[in-house]
Design a protein around this motif. Structure first.
Motif: not given
Length: 363
Positions: A61-80, A247-251
């Protein structure tokens, strides 16, 4: 005599009965101890199974939570990264435009110098060799570097080349080597003298102006490179209109930080609350079975302890009553039967004699 033997046999039968009771009690104690070991093993297996289930479920269950957030973090980092790449590309283009702008005058001057160079050579019908930069290096050198280069080329042609030819063809005759030096010296000096006579002296003023134009172009090219290096190494951004990119980078950076914080909060909430709830739910399913096994184990353990105490007391009584007459090593049903048999056969009339005979025969 017979009365003494009968009394001894009665004594031995009583001892045999007591020994038999002790052996029976020991057998019961062994069975009870086996039950205790079995129950203890069952309890350990059940507790291990529960602990393993808790660990596996909590980790999953902990890995599922971590993986879910890591996926979102990865998307945000790709955008950055995309915003940073766009900014870097825009900055690179801006530097090119800045270099273009700040070197406009130099490049325009160099273009005019190039046209003038070609024009005066054509106008005065100067030979084509005079269009080559190396011509001016060897026949109209300027500065220490060009004079040094000319000297090195002369040394190469007049001294080293003849020596290399002799080495290649395997000639070691000094006369031939000296002759080659002379030939190359005459050839080089003659060629230079001919070009000086027919070209340089004849068009000296034109060539002098052409050389000045070429060297002016070279200074301009060096200045352009210098300006380009300075601009490319300048980390300042004030020239390139990058505010929208910043601005986009800071966001995007704020988004990465926000999701990372949410992940940390979610994992902390899971570790402090949810994990305990999951553990309680899993343990609840086995709680009654484990509790029953613990009670049963406690009961059997207590009975084993009581049985051990009974065995200890019976052993002490047997030793006190019979060890003196029979010997501690003979306090068994088989040994006592052997002693009784000796008495009944008339081989002995006392217990001591019968025990002595039994011991001797056993050896």
């Amino acid at each position: 005599m017979e009365a003494a033997v009968e009394g001894a046999i009665v004594f031995l039968n009583k001892a045999k009965t007591d020994v038999s009771d002790l052996e029976q009690t020991r057998s019961e104690a062994q069975t009870l101890n086996s039950d205790r070991i079995r129950i203890q093993k069952q309890l350990s297996q059940e507790e291990k199974a529960v602990n393993d289930a808790v660990s596996a479920t909590v980790k999953k269950r902990r890995d599922e939570i971590s993986t879910s957030y890591d996926s979102e973090i990865g998307k945000a980092q790709d955008k950055l990264r995309k915003h940073k790449n766009k900014k870097e590309k825009a900055k690179t283009e801006g530097k090119k435009e800045r270099i273009e702008y700040e070197t406009t005058e130099l490049r325009e001057e160099s273009r005019q110098l190039k046209n003038e160079f070609a024009s005066i050579l054509k106008k005065h019908r100067v030979p084509g060799m005079c269009k080559n930069r190396w011509f001016y290096t060897f026949f109209m050198p300027a500065g220490f570097g060009e004079h040094l280069l000319v000297a090195l080329v002369d040394i190469l042609l007049v001294i080293l080349l003849p020596f290399a030819i002799c080495m290649i063809i395997g000639v070691e005759n000094n006369l031939i080597l000296t002759s080659l030096h002379a030939v190359f010296f005459i050839a080089v000096m003659g060629s230079c003298a001919y070009i000086y006579q027919k070209v340089v002296y004849k068009h000296y003023e034109v060539l002098k102006r052409a050389a000045a134009l070429l060297r002016h172009q070279e200074r301009n090219a060096a200045d352009i490179k210098k300006i380009a290096r300075a601009i490319n190494s300048d980390e300042g951004e004030e020239y390139y209109d990058l505010e929208d990119f910043n601005y986009d980078i800071a966001k995007a950076e704020a988004m990465v930080e926000e999701i990372s914080k949410k992940k940390d909060d979610a994992l902390e909430q899971f570790d402090t609350v949810t994990a305990r709830v999951i553990e309680d739910e899993i343990r609840e399913g086995s709680r009654k079975k484990i509790s029953d096994l613990k009670r049963e184990l406690a009961k059997v353990s207590s009975e084993c302890a009581e049985m051990d105490e009974v065995i200890r007391e019976m052993t002490v009584k047997l030793t006190d009553r019979y060890a003196g007459m029979i010997g501690k090593e003979n306090l068994s049903v088989d040994s006592i039967n052997g002693v009784i048999k000796i008495l009944k056969n008339g081989e002995a009339v006392t217990i001591t004699e019968a025990v002595s005979i039994y011991t001797t025969n056993k050896l």
